[in-house]
Design a protein around this motif. Sequence first.
Motif, PDB file in Angstrom:
ATOM      1  N   PHE A  13       0.835  -1.282   0.038  1.00 25.82           N
ATOM      2  CA  PHE A  13      -0.100  -0.120  -0.051  1.00 25.82           C
ATOM      3  C   PHE A  13       0.768   1.287   0.036  1.00 25.82           C
ATOM      4  O   PHE A  13       0.520   2.371   0.453  1.00 25.82           O
ATOM      5  N   THR A  72      -0.603  -3.813  14.893  1.00 23.97           N
ATOM      6  CA  THR A  72      -0.860  -4.300  13.492  1.00 23.97           C
ATOM      7  C   THR A  72      -2.450  -4.639  13.614  1.00 23.97           C
ATOM      8  O   THR A  72      -3.034  -4.966  14.565  1.00 23.97           O
ATOM      9  N   ALA A  73      -3.017  -4.810  12.487  1.00 20.92           N
ATOM     10  CA  ALA A  73      -4.322  -5.319  12.063  1.00 20.92           C
ATOM     11  C   ALA A  73      -4.856  -6.617  12.403  1.00 20.92           C
ATOM     12  O   ALA A  73      -5.615  -7.132  12.882  1.00 20.92           O
ATOM     13  N   SER A  74      -3.808  -7.373  12.331  1.00 22.58           N
ATOM     14  CA  SER A  74      -3.647  -8.750  12.471  1.00 22.58           C
ATOM     15  C   SER A  74      -4.061  -9.205  13.927  1.00 22.58           C
ATOM     16  O   SER A  74      -4.704  -9.930  14.413  1.00 22.58           O
ATOM     17  N   HIS A 114      -8.045 -10.660   4.221  1.00 18.40           N
ATOM     18  CA  HIS A 114      -6.719 -11.019   4.735  1.00 18.40           C
ATOM     19  C   HIS A 114      -6.459 -12.321   5.260  1.00 18.40           C
ATOM     20  O   HIS A 114      -7.294 -12.693   6.146  1.00 18.40           O
ATOM     21  N   SER A 116      -4.940 -12.678   7.997  1.00 16.88           N
ATOM     22  CA  SER A 116      -4.879 -12.554   9.321  1.00 16.88           C
ATOM     23  C   SER A 116      -6.207 -13.190  10.082  1.00 16.88           C
ATOM     24  O   SER A 116      -6.271 -13.464  11.023  1.00 16.88           O
ATOM     25  N   THR A 167     -14.562  -6.831   4.574  1.00 15.55           N
ATOM     26  CA  THR A 167     -13.220  -6.103   4.390  1.00 15.55           C
ATOM     27  C   THR A 167     -13.677  -4.667   3.453  1.00 15.55           C
ATOM     28  O   THR A 167     -14.455  -4.702   2.543  1.00 15.55           O
ATOM     29  N   GLY A 169     -11.675  -2.475   1.386  1.00 13.91           N
ATOM     30  CA  GLY A 169     -10.392  -2.398   0.905  1.00 13.91           C
ATOM     31  C   GLY A 169      -9.381  -3.763   0.986  1.00 13.91           C
ATOM     32  O   GLY A 169      -8.611  -3.650   1.873  1.00 13.91           O
ATOM     33  N   THR A 171      -6.905  -6.432   0.479  1.00 11.99           N
ATOM     34  CA  THR A 171      -5.447  -6.401   0.151  1.00 11.99           C
ATOM     35  C   THR A 171      -4.825  -6.307  -1.347  1.00 11.99           C
ATOM     36  O   THR A 171      -4.310  -5.638  -1.783  1.00 11.99           O
ATOM     37  N   ASP A 196     -12.774  -5.195   8.526  1.00  9.84           N
ATOM     38  CA  ASP A 196     -11.292  -5.154   8.226  1.00  9.84           C
ATOM     39  C   ASP A 196     -11.258  -3.818   7.157  1.00  9.84           C
ATOM     40  O   ASP A 196     -11.398  -4.106   6.152  1.00  9.84           O
ATOM     41  N   ALA A 198      -8.396  -2.059   7.403  1.00  8.12           N
ATOM     42  CA  ALA A 198      -6.916  -1.815   7.696  1.00  8.12           C
ATOM     43  C   ALA A 198      -6.661  -0.714   6.712  1.00  8.12           C
ATOM     44  O   ALA A 198      -5.657   0.038   7.083  1.00  8.12           O
ATOM     45  N   ASN A 225      -5.894   0.847   9.912  1.00 12.16           N
ATOM     46  CA  ASN A 225      -4.298   1.100  10.187  1.00 12.16           C
ATOM     47  C   ASN A 225      -3.980   2.364   9.617  1.00 12.16           C
ATOM     48  O   ASN A 225      -3.633   2.555   8.296  1.00 12.16           O
ATOM     49  N   HIS A 227      -1.296   3.562   9.730  1.00 15.32           N
ATOM     50  CA  HIS A 227      -0.043   3.009   9.126  1.00 15.32           C
ATOM     51  C   HIS A 227      -0.121   2.527   7.512  1.00 15.32           C
ATOM     52  O   HIS A 227       0.968   2.280   7.022  1.00 15.32           O
ATOM     53  N   LYS A 228      -1.172   2.362   7.232  1.00 11.35           N
ATOM     54  CA  LYS A 228      -1.405   2.028   5.764  1.00 11.35           C
ATOM     55  C   LYS A 228      -2.002   3.066   5.028  1.00 11.35           C
ATOM     56  O   LYS A 228      -1.524   3.424   3.738  1.00 11.35           O
TER      57      LYS A 228
HETATM   58  C1  PLP Z   1      -7.039  -5.779   4.313  1.00  8.40           C
HETATM   59  C2  PLP Z   1      -5.708  -6.037   5.211  1.00  8.40           C
HETATM   60  N1  PLP Z   1      -6.094  -6.612   6.513  1.00  8.40           N
HETATM   61  C3  PLP Z   1      -5.111  -6.793   7.478  1.00  8.40           C
HETATM   62  C4  PLP Z   1      -3.819  -6.708   7.131  1.00  8.40           C
HETATM   63  C5  PLP Z   1      -2.985  -7.084   7.756  1.00  8.40           C
HETATM   64  O1  PLP Z   1      -2.174  -6.028   8.379  1.00  8.40           O
HETATM   65  P1  PLP Z   1      -1.161  -5.581   9.567  1.00  8.40           P
HETATM   66  O2  PLP Z   1       0.194  -5.999   8.752  1.00  8.40           O
HETATM   67  O3  PLP Z   1      -1.165  -4.633  10.071  1.00  8.40           O
HETATM   68  O4  PLP Z   1      -1.490  -6.881  10.384  1.00  8.40           O
HETATM   69  C6  PLP Z   1      -3.494  -6.459   5.766  1.00  8.40           C
HETATM   70  C7  PLP Z   1      -2.294  -6.117   5.211  1.00  8.40           C
HETATM   71  O5  PLP Z   1      -1.834  -5.915   4.147  1.00  8.40           O
HETATM   72  C8  PLP Z   1      -4.591  -6.023   4.833  1.00  8.40           C
HETATM   73  O6  PLP Z   1      -4.331  -5.498   3.477  1.00  8.40           O
END
Ligand code: PLP
Length: 427
Positions: A13, A72-74, A114, A116, A167, A169, A171, A196, A198, A225, A227-228
């Motif tokens: 991203f 993190t989102a995970s 994702h 995660s 979700t 957005g 990945t 999600d 993120a 996130n 950070h994204k």
């Molecule tokens: C849609 C989505 N969810 C979750 C994540 C996981 O993010 P993180 O690295 O903050 O755990 C990503 C990572 O690219 C993502 O694209």
Amino acid sequence: MVHWGHPMFLGYFGWTTTAPAILGEIITAPLNVNAMTWRTCPAATELETLVVDWIRQWMHLPQEFGGVVYDTASVGVMHALAVAREEAAPSVRKHGLVGAGAPVFRIYASEQAHSSAEKAAIALGLGEENVQRIPTDTHFRMNLGAMREMIARDVRDNFKPLAVIATVGTTSTASVDPVPEIASICRENKLWLHIDGAYGAGFAILPEKKSLTDGWSEADSIVVNPHKSLFVPLDFSVLYVRDLERLRRVFTLVPEYLRGDTVEAQKNYMDYGIQLGRRFRALKAWVIFRSFGREGMAARLREFVRLANVLAGWIKGDDLFELVAPVSMGVVCFRYIGSDPAFAGSRPSVSARPAVAPYLTGRPNESDLDALNSEIVERINASGRAYLTQTKLHGRTVMRIGLGNVLTTEKHLGEAWEMIQETAKQL
Ligand SMILES: Cc1ncc(COP(=O)(O)O)c(C=O)c1O
């Protein structure tokens, strides 16, 4: 070193560092406080509560949502599902899954969601295989009919549907699942709804993207996130839960040695997750948000969307490539389709093509094209001049570019596009 900060780094991203972000990190490092309880660093706790609430307002989430900053989102989705699990089988926290006689839970997410989701299921003892992947439509959005059928089948087979991950957005393509419809399925079936966001949730700060937030107020949890997509450097992820107390109930645990530093009336962020020691992440976010302002961030995000559309236009205008997913944020997915006579005759001319190619039509040489698309990405990345990624969409390998670096201009993008065209010619 892979230079994520280079304007031709077009992977994932993008890159969220800016000058204020670097200064934010610089003033945070020497303080090196531990934001585990309010008393061990009141400023870190108060500032975290403040920036989390700013983001909540930008995302149009009702006040009943409270948030906590994780790395993190995970980690966010894992905590969200831990709360879902506890509410569905109330004594798991105390007795464990077996001791609590918990059923076999099922979690639903689209095939584009994702990974995660599985990681969370692994960590929580729910089982990777109990994350059920739902097919997506031609725009890579969750197929609701398929999800309804899966839930009904699971109930018949004595599984216990627990949660849906929608979700906003994704990945690979930044597609957006139909959240309002998913929310009503969750309501009907009493399922936890986790969103999600993120990557995509940050785009909700754009007034023209407000519709992204449709249905969010009905969620139980949502992750974003910064950070994204909100210019905070790694790492900074926020999990919001409707009524944050639900999260606290599952994770609060005060060891004796911390009692003296635990002011019960104040927020002690150690109570909101498995982590005890916590960095002062809110400071860098505060510096960035104060420097750019909401409108400053919106303007930069808008530029990423503009650049993504510029690139999509170039792709649509080149007979040898096709755009393979709609562009809604800063992500562009496309595929080299070559001039192979095996299907050249059946390929419509550029002007007659649909805006987004229905590219999964079983052309005879699709798997050869998969290899060629991978090869283009490999060669460009090996050159060290630019960086992009590849992904699989409905089984086919495609190239992917993510715009998210304030240093990337249209000129850089043009150079990258030329490199892709040139590399393809050499195959
Ligand atoms: C849609 C989505 N969810 C979750 C994540 C996981 O993010 P993180 O690295 O903050 O755990 C990503 C990572 O690219 C993502 O694209």
